[in-house]
Design an enzyme around this catalytic site. Structure first.
Site, PDB file in Angstrom:
ATOM      1  CG  ASP A  91      -5.029   2.127  -0.122  1.00  0.00           C
ATOM      2  OD1 ASP A  91      -5.969   1.991   0.678  1.00  0.00           O
ATOM      3  OD2 ASP A  91      -4.741   1.271  -0.983  1.00  0.00           O
ATOM      4  CG  HIS A 143      -1.993  -1.070   1.127  1.00  0.00           C
ATOM      5  ND1 HIS A 143      -1.870  -2.291   1.755  1.00  0.00           N
ATOM      6  CD2 HIS A 143      -3.190  -1.101   0.466  1.00  0.00           C
ATOM      7  CE1 HIS A 143      -2.931  -3.037   1.508  1.00  0.00           C
ATOM      8  NE2 HIS A 143      -3.753  -2.337   0.719  1.00  0.00           N
ATOM      9  CG  ASN A 144       3.827   1.158  -2.568  1.00  0.00           C
ATOM     10  OD1 ASN A 144       3.207   1.261  -3.630  1.00  0.00           O
ATOM     11  ND2 ASN A 144       4.586   0.102  -2.299  1.00  0.00           N
ATOM     12  NE  ARG A 145       6.949   6.948  -4.933  1.00  0.00           N
ATOM     13  CZ  ARG A 145       7.887   6.609  -4.060  1.00  0.00           C
ATOM     14  NH1 ARG A 145       7.634   6.682  -2.755  1.00  0.00           N
ATOM     15  NH2 ARG A 145       9.072   6.196  -4.472  1.00  0.00           N
ATOM     16  CB  ILE A 146       4.242   2.053  -6.872  1.00  0.00           C
ATOM     17  CG1 ILE A 146       5.532   2.825  -6.618  1.00  0.00           C
ATOM     18  CG2 ILE A 146       4.302   1.404  -8.253  1.00  0.00           C
ATOM     19  CD1 ILE A 146       6.781   1.966  -6.628  1.00  0.00           C
ATOM     20  CG  HIS A 147      -1.796  -0.009  -4.236  1.00  0.00           C
ATOM     21  ND1 HIS A 147      -2.424  -1.037  -4.897  1.00  0.00           N
ATOM     22  CD2 HIS A 147      -2.754   0.568  -3.437  1.00  0.00           C
ATOM     23  CE1 HIS A 147      -3.696  -1.106  -4.528  1.00  0.00           C
ATOM     24  NE2 HIS A 147      -3.921  -0.145  -3.635  1.00  0.00           N
ATOM     25  CG  ASP A 152      -8.151  -1.159  -3.783  1.00  0.00           C
ATOM     26  OD1 ASP A 152      -6.964  -0.777  -3.851  1.00  0.00           O
ATOM     27  OD2 ASP A 152      -8.748  -1.317  -2.696  1.00  0.00           O
TER      28      ASP A 152
END
Length: 704
Positions: free
Chosen positions: A487, A445-449, A610
């Site tokens: 997120d 759950h990061n900026r790339i996701h 998602d």
């Protein structure tokens, strides 16, 4: 006196004292015509015009015998007549048929007179003369230039017989016409009957197609034993059957009644936890993990099972009485006989000056490194706008960790939304960068996701939702921003961990979707903290309120605890109502639905996005799966450190848990959701195809 033939055929000067007979003779001798015809002569006498009709003989008659001349004249003037008599009654001419009759009766034509014709009786017929009709017409004998009489005889008896035959034939034709009209009426009735039967067959075919579609759905093809139909869906299905005249089995109705009485939420599958734990063919830890993800803490599953067994035992004791009551209800029902315009999207095509706009915004940050829009970044951004095979990792590396803000600015501006709603590009860029900075360096759950989710959401909107006018422009903007923020500030643990550990977020939001509530709340707090971070300030208050309300619902809908409730409502609005008309674009009733339904469609699209990595090419999908596994293991380590029960599949000591859970997640959650969405939006079929490829990979791997 001037004599002129009509049409300019003859112009002849004649002395006024000349008789008309001499005129006839003069014209007959001096003019040669191709046929015998009547000419109109105009006589001018003392300034007055007089007219006369002159019958002229052409060269075909000149030089022939008197008999031939009379025959030609008689035929030319009145073809039907058979006799020509002089005024005194002498026969001047007769046609061949009349001459044959005279000779057959022993009468010479030269001795035949008009009186003989009128008094002669046919010896072969009794009283035939009194049944003969004679027509007589005055004429001029062109040979002697004297008056004559043309005579035609008709056999009245034969004529009457012919008239009777004609009347009979007419009556027969009228009867045939009536019969044909009756046949046409019967044919029309048969056509209407055939059309009605055709409509019935089409309705039956539609039902069969729905059944076939259900039978061929991933759930059925994968032979999963989990029934994910919610109680609400079963109720609607039962009511639809009653409306169509189908009586459901009473035992099924009884079970549905008991489920309604026992359920806390009608929008969840019946006994989902029991199915996952005991009947789905899943291992215990996978069943526990699926239960925790979809329903919450599963630790009390055994106690719930015993409780429900007792309820079922009590229900079975009253089965007979319940069936009788239900039968009375059905009987009474039978006796009583009770059984917004779409907003046109105006999102523009992608055509923006990346280097000019983005670099101008970035130049306002002296503490930040100015980003160069390299050809590689341009290529990746264009690929992101069109391809399901986009690699967010590559963009993040090329942009020095600013993949989310870069892609979000590109898509929002490229869709024409900044210009349409007069959004400040500077404020938009600062807001996007602030949100990007709030994503922690979690494994998953990061900026790339978030960048990956945003990209898939964009494709789903532009491959169906916008083209079919399902989403208005404000909703499109809300979808972009919700994907960016969905997120925000994720701590790398799930809601169950926050609740069990007594985290502040769980306390603030009363254990109700603490993560999702925090994501959306914290995002709006960022925008409210500084006017330069608020990209929506130039919009009207009504539009801002619409975007905010939509973003809240979109982000809260990503909580997997709400999965079945949301999907149940989504599948319900897909079912055509009796008044629905088929849509040419294949979107059913979605293109002409309420704002609430449009939001629901967008929620499902964001849910698909998602978990959009399930549709990535296999190497990318495997990378995402490995990073999700590592984040699970990190939570398990934290749970063990705090003395909490280690959640299923999060024990680093059992690294095979992820492999075991993949097939179950695909079969129970992912494939049914993607299938349902693609059923409503067929333009997104490539997404489902890609998900199926990755599912087959995991399914094959699990067998080996």
């Amino acid at each position: 006196m001037a004599v002129q033939v009509k049409g300019g055929i003859l112009s002849h000067q004649i002395d006024p004292k000349t008789s008309l007979q001499h005129v006839f003779q003069s014209v007959s001798e001096k003019e040669t015509m191709t046929n015998i015809f009547d000419s109109l002569f105009t006589f001018e006498i003392d300034g007055k015009l007089e007219t006369a009709v002159l019958s002229q003989l052409g060269e075909t008659a000149i030089g022939k015998s008197p008999e031939e001349t009379r025959a030609v004249a008689m035929q030319a003037q009145v073809p039907i007549h058979t006799y020509m008599f002089a005024i005194g009654g002498k026969l001047l001419q007769a046609n061949l048929q009349a001459k044959h009759k005279m000779l057959a009766r022993g009468i010479e034509p030269d001795a035949f007179r008009l009186q003989d014709l009128l008094q002669h009786s046919d010896p072969g017929r009794c009283g035939a003369a009194k049944h003969t009709l004679y027509e007589m017409w005055p004429a001029t004998d062109l040979v002697g230039l004297q008056q004559c009489l043309l005579v035609q005889s008709f056999n009245i008896t034969l004529q009457k017989q012919l008239e009777m035959e004609l009347d009979s034939a007419k009556s027969q034709l009228e009867r045939q016409n009536q019969e044909l009209q009756q046949s046409c009426i019967e044919l029309k009735a048969n056509e209407e009957k055939i059309t009605h039967e055709k409509d019935q067959l089409a309705a039956q075919q539609k039902i069969l197609e729905e059944h076939l579609k259900m039978a061929l759905s991933p759930q059925m093809l994968l032979h999963t034993s989990v029934d994910t139909s919610t109680i609400a869906e079963k109720i609607v299905f039962t009511l639809d059957g009653l409306l169509e005249g189908r009586s459901p089995p009473l035992a099924d109705v009884l079970r549905l009644r008991n489920s309604v009485l026992e359920a806390d939420d009608l929008r969840v599958p019946i006994d989902l936890q029991d199915q996952l734990m005991f009947t789905a063919g899943l291992s215990k830890d996978v069943g526990l993990a699926m239960t925790e993800m979809l329903q919450g803490d599963s630790h009390s599953g055994a106690k719930r099972l015993e409780k429900r067994k007792l309820k079922r035992s009590d229900a079975s004791k009253n089965l007979t009485a319940s069936l009788a009551n239900l039968q009375d209800i059905f009987d009474a029902s039978r006796e009583s006989g009770i059984l917004e315009e779409p907003v046109q999207a105006t999102v523009q095509s992608f055509s923006i000056d990346l280097k000019g706009s983005f670099r101008q915004c970035r130049s306002t940050y002296p503490d930040e490194v100015t980003l160069s829009i390299t050809p590689q970044i341009e290529r990746l951004l264009l690929e992101a706008s069109t391809s399901f095979e986009f690699d967010a990792f590559e963009l993040d590396e090329a942009s020095n960790g600013q993949s989310l803000s870069m892609l979000a600015f590109f898509l929002i501006k490229g869709s024409g939304l900044t210009q349409q709603y007069k959004m400040s590009e500077l404020r938009l860029t600062r807001f996007l960068q602030a949100i990007e900075d709030g994503y922690q360096n979690n494994c998953y759950h990061n900026r790339i996701h978030a960048c990956c989710v945003l990209q898939v959401m964009h494709l789903l909107m532009h491959h169906g939702l916008i083209a079919a006018a399902v989403l208005p422009d404000l909703m499109v903007l809300a979808c972009y921003l919700a994907a960016v923020c969905h997120d925000f500030q994720h701590p790398g643990v799930n809601n169950d961990f926050l609740i069990r550990s007594g985290d502040e977020k769980a306390l603030i939001y009363n254990d109700a979707s603490p993560l999702e509530n925090h994501h959306v709340s914290a995002s709006f707090m960022i925008a409210a903290s500084d006017p330069l971070l608020s990209p929506l300030d130039n919009m009207s208050p009504e539009d801002r309120a619409t975007v905010r309300a939509s973003m809240i619902e979109l982000i809260l809908g990503t909580d997997m605890k709400k999965h079945f409730s949301l999907m149940s409502r989504f599948q319900t609005i897909q079912k055509p109502q009796p008044s629905d008309k088929p849509a040419s674009d294949g979107t059913g009733a979605l293109g002409d639905s309420s704002a609430e339904h449009k939001l629901l469609v967008a929620q499902v699209a964001l849910k698909c996005s998602d978990i959009g990595h399930l549709a990535c090419p296999l190497p990318l999908h495997q990378r995402w799966t490995a990073q999700l596994r590592d984040e699970f293991f990190s939570q398990g380590d934290l749970e063990r450190k705090r003395g909490l029960r280690v959640s299923a599949l999060m024990d680093r000591g059992d690294p095979s848990g992820m492999l075991k859970s993949q097939v179950g997640f695909f079969e129970i959650v992912a494939l049914p959701m993607f299938s349902s969405y693609v059923s409503a939006m067929p333009q997104s079929q490539p997404l489902l195809d890609a998900v199926m490829k990755n599912y087959h990979y995991w399914h094959t791997l699990a067998k080996t």
